[in-house]
Every structure is written in C-alpha cells, then in structure tokens.
Design a protein around this motif. Structure first.
Motif, mmCIF file in Angstrom:
data_model
loop_
_atom_site.group_PDB
_atom_site.id
_atom_site.type_symbol
_atom_site.label_atom_id
_atom_site.label_comp_id
_atom_site.label_asym_id
_atom_site.label_seq_id
_atom_site.Cartn_x
_atom_site.Cartn_y
_atom_site.Cartn_z
ATOM 1 N N GLY A 268 0.806 -1.237 0.000
ATOM 2 C CA GLY A 268 0.000 0.000 0.000
ATOM 3 C C GLY A 268 0.830 1.273 0.000
ATOM 4 O O GLY A 268 0.314 2.356 -0.254
ATOM 5 N N TYR B 264 1.273 3.090 5.312
ATOM 6 C CA TYR B 264 2.151 3.472 6.428
ATOM 7 C C TYR B 264 2.105 4.966 6.758
ATOM 8 O O TYR B 264 2.505 5.378 7.834
ATOM 9 C CB TYR B 264 3.599 3.009 6.181
ATOM 10 C CG TYR B 264 4.430 3.856 5.230
ATOM 11 C CD1 TYR B 264 4.930 5.097 5.614
ATOM 12 C CD2 TYR B 264 4.721 3.422 3.949
ATOM 13 C CE1 TYR B 264 5.689 5.869 4.743
ATOM 14 C CE2 TYR B 264 5.478 4.185 3.076
ATOM 15 C CZ TYR B 264 5.953 5.409 3.478
ATOM 16 O OH TYR B 264 6.695 6.172 2.628
ATOM 17 N N GLY B 265 1.595 5.794 5.821
ATOM 18 C CA GLY B 265 1.712 7.240 6.031
ATOM 19 C C GLY B 265 0.422 7.931 6.423
ATOM 20 O O GLY B 265 0.370 8.632 7.432
ATOM 21 N N ILE C 219 17.327 1.354 -4.034
ATOM 22 C CA ILE C 219 16.944 0.789 -5.329
ATOM 23 C C ILE C 219 18.060 0.953 -6.371
ATOM 24 O O ILE C 219 18.124 0.223 -7.359
ATOM 25 C CB ILE C 219 15.617 1.439 -5.814
ATOM 26 C CG1 ILE C 219 14.993 0.668 -6.961
ATOM 27 C CG2 ILE C 219 15.764 2.884 -6.206
ATOM 28 C CD1 ILE C 219 14.442 -0.641 -6.576
ATOM 29 N N ALA D 280 0.344 9.727 -8.922
ATOM 30 C CA ALA D 280 1.074 8.449 -8.955
ATOM 31 C C ALA D 280 0.255 7.406 -9.715
ATOM 32 O O ALA D 280 0.787 6.635 -10.521
ATOM 33 C CB ALA D 280 1.360 7.976 -7.525
#
Ligand code: FAD
Ligand code: SF4
Length: 475
Positions: free
Chosen positions: A183, A188-189, A413, A457
């Motif tokens: 998610g 988490y935010g 990454i 996004a």
C-alpha cells in the motif's frame, strides 16, 4: 425550486472536533443515499465536461454522477472501476479541489460538484452491498494471457495501478514490496482517521483478485538487485516512491524525541502504535512541535494530538495562504486545537541531559528555538521567499519534535542499477513514455516527480502500464 447551478453543495457529516481529537476513527462520515442523490442531481451533465480534464485516471465523471442521481449506485461504481481500481481511497484523499472540482463549470459562479465525495459514496456503497469488488469475474475485463512477465517494484498507488492495468492486459505480474504490508504511503503514512486501513486493504485485494502476485518483505537492492530483476522479467515498473525523509541540518536534530514524520507515522499507522495494546515504542509527547506545512505535517500533528499531547504546534516558515496542505485538512487541524506558528523557522533544537544514571545517560528534547520570518520576493518556485528577521528569536517548549519538511527517493533501489539515469534531485530520469534509460525499465509516481499526490502516482502507473504493454508486445 432553485436552479441546479445555484443550489449549494451538500455538506458531508463529520465527527465533532471535541470527540475526534482523541480517537483514530474516520473524521468524515460519508454521504447517506439521500445526500448523495441530492448532490449528484446538481450536476448539469455538460456536453463537454471540463471536470474530466482534471482527472489523471480519466474517470467518466458525468456518467457515474448521472447514475447516482438515478439511484443506480452499483452501476455508478462499476463505471468508476472501468478506469480506477482505488476509488474509495481517491474519494477520500485526492485533492479534488485543485483537480476535477477546480474545473467543474458550476465552480465559476457557485459550489462545484462534490465529485470526490460522490466517488467515495459509490465505491463504499458497492463494497457494502457486494462485499468484494472482485474484478476478474469472467466478464472479459482480463485479456487472454500474453505469456509476458512484468515486475512491479513498490506497492504504493503507482505500483498498484500499473500492476492492475498490466494484469488486465493479460500479462503475468509480480509486485515486490519492501515492507511487510502493501500500500505504500496509503498504508504506512496517511492515518486511519483520514483513510481507514480496512478500505485500503479491500482495494488492494481487488487488485490482487486480477491474479497479481504480491511478494512482501522483499527489498530490491538487497534480496535481488534492479539489474537482476530487469534481466529476469520482460518489463519492470519502478514505483518505489520518495520515502527518505529530509532534515534541516540544524543543531539538536539527533536528540531523543526528534522524529522524521515518516518514522513517526509509520510507527503510528503500520506498527499500530495508536492501539492501546500495541507494543510499538513511540514517545507520546506533552508538547509536540511539528515542522512543515504540508499534508504530512497535518497528519503528524493530528496523530500526536490523538496520542495524548496537550499542545501541538505546527511551525511553518511562510504564512497561512502558502500552507501547502489541503485546505480541508488545515481547517480540520485548527478545529481540533492544533496551534499554527506561522512565519517562523526552527534555528536549533535544545536538549537536556538525563539524570546521568547509566539508564538515563541521554539527551532529550526540551525546546525549539525559532526565528520569525517575513516574506520577500518570489523564488524560482514562484512563492515568496521567507527571510529571517534578525533578533526575533523565541523559544517553544517541546518534548517531541517531528520534522515534516519533505522527502526524497530512497537510494537502496540504485544498488546495482547501472544504466538507470538519475536526475540531480535523486529522482529517476524518464522519457515521455515513462521509460528509463534502461530499455525495459519504466518508472512513475513519487520516484519520478518527487513527493506529489496519490492520483498523480496512479496516473503515472496507468501511463507506464500502457507503454510497457506496447514495449513487451513488440519485443
Ligand atoms: P509510495 O506510496 O511511497 O509507495 C512506494 C512503495 O515502494 C512503498 O510501499 C515502499 O515500501 C516501496 N519500496 C521502496 N523502496 C523499495 C525497494 N527498494 N524494494 C521494494 N519496495 C520498495 N497525497 C494525496 O493525494 N492526498 C493526501 O492527502 C496525501 N497525504 C499524504 C500524507 C502523508 C503522511 C504522506 C507521506 C504522503 C501523502 N500524500 C498525499 C502523497 C501520496 O501519498 C504520495 O504522493 C503517493 O503515495 C506516491 O505514490 P507512489 O506509489 O509513487 O509511492
Ligand atoms: Fe457535472 Fe461539473 Fe462535470 Fe459539468 S463540469 S459534468 S457540472 S461535474
């Protein structure tokens, strides 16, 4: 009867500020059936609907609103699902006031249609009725298998959207997610009082129901590298976001009790520190200072308040008009009693030494020294630059300080990712098709734009999926 365009927008019920300031339940309660029908019936069904130009995922807005006005909620939700698999999320957190609703023709003389609230209503009502929005229902929305394999790295809104569209195109899709739950920021935010986590989980399940495989606890850059994944799969989508917090570089930022907003919110949301029986460590401050003025700062401040702080102060270097957070969230924060210390900037964080015993030999936050600011000439971003006023220093008591001054892409990454060009800001360089400098690797969302919005996004995830499909079918 009032002309449609003159009728006022229907308000959405909310928990009262007195009550909600001490719980994590959702603040906005959603439209009832009657309220949604009334609001939908204000839409004048423009022949050339301007609202659609403001939707990065191209929802057929007038069509779904018309269906709600006719009482056909299920059909309205299905219309939205044609282009958006996360409508209960978008209806809650998208900044509609600067997107579809800003362009709604009714906004020229009165209130624009509450498009986001109607989107949320249709999607929630659909789920309440049919329980699951399983998309792969044999209706032919998933095309026959192509035999091509796509990897999606990161399961935030960009990755989920790219994965869903690629799966519908008939490709085999695997998502690699570094955290234990999918998610991204949605999980988490953004706190539960704005975006309940059961809603997020349900919409992620809908994506997985398309046959997408989810591998959690899988850090690319550690378990496998980007180059290895790019060699293994026909095409790769990079949607790893911008989760690395920025700090100011001032004295005292390493004191106990100073958090980045990301860490603070991850402890609260993902690690459930808001639940009384959770054993997640978190410092519940009495006087909390949050530095920054965006959505992240509002979320951190309102979470700290709900954890029991008696005073929470947002320190922001520009004025009220420049606060970048959604106006609705700023008003909600003010109603809940969050203090706004505007035109001010921290200079240093002041600590105090523990009592010196071996158990308490540490430095804790005691206060924040700030300086007053005034606005000068516009800078490169077009916003007036804040300038410190000499001799105007002042102190705010604080036992917790939360830094919410922006984020950058996480560099993990890029380990063994030769061939992928980065910009000076650490984001990924892409062409118009969101293709990186390595041919079969595409990227979108915050890793390309820097911290932005859920819907931008998602728009990038859609665009990249189309380009990846074209690429894979040619190669
Ligand atoms: P993310 O959501 O950040 O997801 C990236 C995912 O990739 C994460 O799950 C991460 O764990 C994973 N990942 C990272 N590195 C790796 C790796 N090496 N290997 C595997 N996985 C990796 N936007 C709005 O529109 N409205 C709001 O109200 C709003 N509020 C916000 C509140 C907060 C507190 C925050 C932080 C942001 C908010 N935003 C809001 C911004 C919005 O959430 C982001 O713009 C959006 O989530 C970006 O999506 P993304 O998919 O690009 O990245
Ligand atoms: Fe309805 Fe406004 Fe879109 Fe026109 S612009 S179709 S009134 S939502």
């Amino acid at each position: 009867m009032l002309k449609k365009e003159k009728a006022a927008r229907v308000d959405m019920p909310q928990q009262s500020a007195d009550i909600r300031r001490s719980n994590f339940d959702e603040v906005a309660l959603g439209y009832t059936h009657e309220q949604a029908t009334l609001e939908a019936s204000r839409c004048i069904q423009c022949k050339a609907p301007r609202c659609m130009g403001g939707c990065p995922v191209n929802i057929n807005i007038p069509a779904f609103i018309h269906l709600i006005a006719e009482g056909k909620t299920t059909e309205a939700a299905e219309k939205i699902f044609e282009t958006n698999l996360l409508p209960s999320i978008c209806g809650r957190v998208c900044p509609q006031e600067t997107q579809c609703e800003e362009l709604c023709i009714l906004g020229k003389k009165g209130d624009p249609i509450a498009i986001g609230r109607l989107e949320r209503f249709a999607a929630d009502a659909y789920r309440a009725q049919v329980k699951s929005c399983r998309i792969d229902d044999g209706s032919g929305c998933v095309k026959p298998a192509t035999g091509k394999k796509a990897a999606v790295i990161g399961s935030g809104p960009a990755g989920l959207t790219a994965a869903a569209d690629l799966a519908k195109m008939g490709h085999t899709v695997t998502i690699f997610e570094s955290l234990h739950a999918p998610g991204g920021v949605l999980t988490y935010g953004i706190p539960a009082f704005r975006l309940p986590k059961d809603i997020v989980a349900a919409e992620i399940d809908d994506v997985l129901s398309l046959g997408v495989e989810m591998k959690t606890d899988y850090v690319i850059g550690r378990i496998k590298t980007l180059n290895e994944i790019a060699d293994e799969y026909d095409a790769v989508f990079l949607g790893t976001g911008a989760g690395l917090p920025n700090f100011m570089g001032i004295e005292g930022e390493n004191l106990n009790g100073v958090y980045s907003a990301n860490e603070f919110l991850t402890r609260v949301n993902l690690m459930k520190a808001y639940q009384k029986d959770a054993d997640t460590m978190i410092r519940r401050g009495r006087n909390v200072v949050v530095v920054g003025g965006g959505n992240v700062a509002m979320d951190a401040a309102r979470s700290a308040l709900r954890l029991g702080a008696s005073e929470v102060t947002i320190v922001y270097r520009r004025g009220d008009a420049e606060l970048p957070a959604r106006r609705e969230e700023i008003e909600n924060a003010k109603q809940e009693g969050i203090e706004f210390c505007l035109l001010a900037n921290p200079q240093k964080i002041i600590g105090e030494y523990g009592d010196g015993t071996p158990q308490n030999r540490r430095f804790d936050v005691k206060a924040v020294e700030c300086i007053k600011m005034e606005l000068g000439e516009p800078d490169a971003s077009g916003r007036r630059s804040p300038i410190p006023i000499n001799g105007s220093e002042f102190i705010i008591d604080a036992d917790v300080v939360i830094m919410a001054i922006g984020t950058s892409p996480n560099p993990l990454i890029f380990i063994d990712a030769a061939g992928i060009e980065q910009t000076k800001k650490g984001t990924i360089a892409v062409n118009n098709d969101l293709q990186t400098t390595r041919e079969n690797v595409f990227a979108g969302g915050d890793i390309v734009t820097g911290a932005a919005t859920v819907i931008s996004a998602m728009g990038a995830g859609k665009k990249a999926a189309k380009a990846m499909n074209d690429y894979m079918m040619k190669n």
